[in-house]
Scaffold this motif. Sequence first.
Motif, PDB file in Angstrom:
ATOM      1  N   ARG A 251       0.837  -1.209   0.000  1.00  0.00           N
ATOM      2  CA  ARG A 251       0.000   0.000   0.000  1.00  0.00           C
ATOM      3  C   ARG A 251       0.868   1.254   0.000  1.00  0.00           C
ATOM      4  NH1 ARG A 251      -3.147  -2.936   3.865  1.00  0.00           N
ATOM      5  NH2 ARG A 251      -2.226  -1.714   5.567  1.00  0.00           N
ATOM      6  N   TYR A 252       1.923   1.226   0.778  1.00  0.00           N
ATOM      7  CA  TYR A 252       2.796   2.398   0.837  1.00  0.00           C
ATOM      8  C   TYR A 252       3.484   2.635  -0.508  1.00  0.00           C
ATOM      9  CZ  TYR A 252       6.372   5.672   2.270  1.00  0.00           C
ATOM     10  OH  TYR A 252       7.164   6.786   2.355  1.00  0.00           O
ATOM     11  N   VAL A 253       3.942   1.576  -1.146  1.00  0.00           N
ATOM     12  CA  VAL A 253       4.583   1.710  -2.458  1.00  0.00           C
ATOM     13  C   VAL A 253       3.604   2.288  -3.470  1.00  0.00           C
ATOM     14  CG1 VAL A 253       5.577   0.419  -4.394  1.00  0.00           C
ATOM     15  CG2 VAL A 253       6.285  -0.101  -2.053  1.00  0.00           C
ATOM     16  N   GLU A 254       2.408   1.768  -3.504  1.00  0.00           N
ATOM     17  CA  GLU A 254       1.406   2.269  -4.444  1.00  0.00           C
ATOM     18  C   GLU A 254       1.130   3.754  -4.209  1.00  0.00           C
ATOM     19  OE1 GLU A 254       0.150   0.943  -7.024  1.00  0.00           O
ATOM     20  OE2 GLU A 254       0.887  -1.100  -6.768  1.00  0.00           O
ATOM     21  N   ARG A 255       1.050   4.144  -2.950  1.00  0.00           N
ATOM     22  CA  ARG A 255       0.769   5.546  -2.657  1.00  0.00           C
ATOM     23  C   ARG A 255       1.924   6.448  -3.118  1.00  0.00           C
ATOM     24  NH1 ARG A 255      -0.748   4.676   1.997  1.00  0.00           N
ATOM     25  NH2 ARG A 255       0.921   5.441   3.341  1.00  0.00           N
ATOM     26  N   CYS A 256       3.142   5.998  -2.927  1.00  0.00           N
ATOM     27  CA  CYS A 256       4.291   6.793  -3.360  1.00  0.00           C
ATOM     28  C   CYS A 256       4.349   6.902  -4.881  1.00  0.00           C
ATOM     29  CB  CYS A 256       5.585   6.176  -2.835  1.00  0.00           C
ATOM     30  SG  CYS A 256       5.863   6.426  -1.064  1.00  0.00           S
ATOM     31  N   LEU A 257       3.946   5.861  -5.564  1.00  0.00           N
ATOM     32  CA  LEU A 257       3.967   5.889  -7.025  1.00  0.00           C
ATOM     33  C   LEU A 257       2.850   6.749  -7.603  1.00  0.00           C
ATOM     34  CD1 LEU A 257       4.743   2.124  -7.804  1.00  0.00           C
ATOM     35  CD2 LEU A 257       6.316   4.061  -8.016  1.00  0.00           C
ATOM     36  N   GLN A 258       1.766   6.875  -6.849  1.00  0.00           N
ATOM     37  CA  GLN A 258       0.586   7.553  -7.388  1.00  0.00           C
ATOM     38  C   GLN A 258       0.455   9.005  -6.951  1.00  0.00           C
ATOM     39  OE1 GLN A 258      -2.700   5.069  -6.236  1.00  0.00           O
ATOM     40  NE2 GLN A 258      -2.008   3.326  -7.479  1.00  0.00           N
ATOM     41  N   THR A 259       1.176   9.390  -5.920  1.00  0.00           N
ATOM     42  CA  THR A 259       1.041  10.747  -5.404  1.00  0.00           C
ATOM     43  C   THR A 259       2.311  11.542  -5.628  1.00  0.00           C
ATOM     44  OG1 THR A 259       1.799  10.108  -3.198  1.00  0.00           O
ATOM     45  CG2 THR A 259      -0.569   9.991  -3.636  1.00  0.00           C
ATOM     46  N   THR A 260       2.201  12.843  -5.569  1.00  0.00           N
ATOM     47  CA  THR A 260       3.362  13.727  -5.729  1.00  0.00           C
ATOM     48  C   THR A 260       3.397  14.695  -4.562  1.00  0.00           C
ATOM     49  OG1 THR A 260       2.019  15.212  -7.060  1.00  0.00           O
ATOM     50  CG2 THR A 260       3.387  13.623  -8.237  1.00  0.00           C
ATOM     51  N   GLY A 261       4.146  14.279  -3.547  1.00  0.00           N
ATOM     52  CA  GLY A 261       4.327  15.159  -2.407  1.00  0.00           C
ATOM     53  C   GLY A 261       3.251  15.065  -1.346  1.00  0.00           C
ATOM     54  N   ARG A 262       2.122  14.437  -1.644  1.00  0.00           N
ATOM     55  CA  ARG A 262       1.062  14.330  -0.639  1.00  0.00           C
ATOM     56  C   ARG A 262       1.384  13.202   0.327  1.00  0.00           C
ATOM     57  NH1 ARG A 262      -3.530  11.254  -0.569  1.00  0.00           N
ATOM     58  NH2 ARG A 262      -3.168  10.581  -2.712  1.00  0.00           N
ATOM     59  N   SER A 263       1.245  13.425   1.604  1.00  0.00           N
ATOM     60  CA  SER A 263       1.538  12.403   2.608  1.00  0.00           C
ATOM     61  C   SER A 263       0.267  12.008   3.323  1.00  0.00           C
ATOM     62  CB  SER A 263       2.565  12.914   3.621  1.00  0.00           C
ATOM     63  OG  SER A 263       2.048  14.015   4.321  1.00  0.00           O
ATOM     64  N   ALA A 264       0.220  10.762   3.745  1.00  0.00           N
ATOM     65  CA  ALA A 264      -0.941  10.281   4.490  1.00  0.00           C
ATOM     66  C   ALA A 264      -0.490   9.180   5.422  1.00  0.00           C
ATOM     67  CB  ALA A 264      -2.009   9.756   3.534  1.00  0.00           C
ATOM     68  N   ARG A 265      -1.268   8.959   6.448  1.00  0.00           N
ATOM     69  CA  ARG A 265      -0.946   7.881   7.395  1.00  0.00           C
ATOM     70  C   ARG A 265      -2.106   6.900   7.388  1.00  0.00           C
ATOM     71  NH1 ARG A 265       2.258   7.033  12.015  1.00  0.00           N
ATOM     72  NH2 ARG A 265       1.318   5.631  13.547  1.00  0.00           N
ATOM     73  N   VAL A 266      -1.822   5.704   6.906  1.00  0.00           N
ATOM     74  CA  VAL A 266      -2.830   4.654   6.875  1.00  0.00           C
ATOM     75  C   VAL A 266      -2.376   3.565   7.830  1.00  0.00           C
ATOM     76  CG1 VAL A 266      -4.034   2.967   5.464  1.00  0.00           C
ATOM     77  CG2 VAL A 266      -3.425   5.196   4.501  1.00  0.00           C
ATOM     78  N   GLY A 267      -3.228   3.135   8.717  1.00  0.00           N
ATOM     79  CA  GLY A 267      -2.834   2.181   9.740  1.00  0.00           C
ATOM     80  C   GLY A 267      -2.470   0.821   9.181  1.00  0.00           C
ATOM     81  N   PHE A 268      -1.429   0.234   9.760  1.00  0.00           N
ATOM     82  CA  PHE A 268      -1.045  -1.132   9.411  1.00  0.00           C
ATOM     83  C   PHE A 268      -2.056  -2.083  10.035  1.00  0.00           C
ATOM     84  CE2 PHE A 268       1.104  -4.966  11.041  1.00  0.00           C
ATOM     85  CZ  PHE A 268       1.403  -5.562   9.832  1.00  0.00           C
ATOM     86  N   SER A 269      -2.486  -3.067   9.262  1.00  0.00           N
ATOM     87  CA  SER A 269      -3.429  -4.047   9.790  1.00  0.00           C
ATOM     88  C   SER A 269      -2.867  -5.442   9.637  1.00  0.00           C
ATOM     89  CB  SER A 269      -4.773  -3.950   9.057  1.00  0.00           C
ATOM     90  OG  SER A 269      -4.592  -4.167   7.669  1.00  0.00           O
ATOM     91  N   GLU A 270      -3.013  -6.223  10.689  1.00  0.00           N
ATOM     92  CA  GLU A 270      -2.545  -7.608  10.655  1.00  0.00           C
ATOM     93  C   GLU A 270      -3.409  -8.409   9.695  1.00  0.00           C
ATOM     94  OE1 GLU A 270      -0.024  -8.889  12.151  1.00  0.00           O
ATOM     95  OE2 GLU A 270       0.525  -7.556  13.795  1.00  0.00           O
ATOM     96  N   PRO A 271      -2.804  -9.324   8.869  1.00  0.00           N
ATOM     97  CA  PRO A 271      -3.624 -10.178   7.992  1.00  0.00           C
ATOM     98  C   PRO A 271      -4.416 -11.167   8.822  1.00  0.00           C
ATOM     99  CG  PRO A 271      -1.309 -10.850   7.922  1.00  0.00           C
ATOM    100  CD  PRO A 271      -1.363  -9.587   8.736  1.00  0.00           C
TER     101      PRO A 271
END
Length: 271
Positions: A251-271
């Motif tokens: 999820r973090y990789v996808e967000r970095c590839l899709q955004t430009t400079g925007r930051s967000a915090r999405v909680g880690f969830s156990e599978p």
Amino acid sequence: MQARSALFDLYGDYLRTRGSRAPVAALVRLLAPLDIAAPAVRTAVSRMVRQGWLHPLRLASGPGYLLTPKAARRLDEAAARVYRTGRGGWDGRFDMVVLHDAPLARRDADRLAYLGYGALGPQVWVAPRASDELETALQEAGAGYERFSAGHTAGSAGAAGIVARAWDMDRIGQSYQDFEERLRPVVRAVTARSSDEEAYAARFRLVHAWRSFLFHDPQLPAPLLPPGWPGIRAAAFFDKHAARLRPAADRYVERCLQTTGRSARVGFSEP
């Protein structure tokens, strides 16, 4: 962690399945959680272009870099070893190389070690599995050689003796124990309250440390491993946490590839 080494890990573990390309701005964002500064990333990228590992290209989001075919092959082979896919049994024979002349230079010897070969002496190298890259490596080293497929006449006992001479299994085994001790607090620190970025950084450090074994562990087939081999437990530890942290890291990789400079915090969830 060096920027160049981290870029190989990033492309191999995350970008290879995402078109093998990324804008340079995304590369900078993706290595920032590893405390690698933007100038170091850009310098490493330029070096990898000169060495034939990356190819510059223009993407919709700006300048980017694509893996070259040589790099893609190398990373695919490394991934198969990291995740231990495509490994069959052992037919009881070693791939043996006898050099014609002087011993290999340090750089060339390191390359053979990466391919899974161990030295029985200055001019004799063996591996439990033949590498498709061996001939290219020796040709580029300018080394004349003879190559054989050989089994030991003493059977399993003789093969064990070859292993003991070609590799320092005690040292490699201790390295696996050290790996677990060093990485256990890193991965256990990631909980359900952690961010995707924190999970990504922990997983990146885990895979980076595990990938280092490619340079000195020949990944011997089971019949050649010493009893109680620490690498088996270390592999289970790696597999467990690499899989546990993967969804958040992706999820973090996808967000970095899709955004430009925007930051967000999405909680880690156990599978």
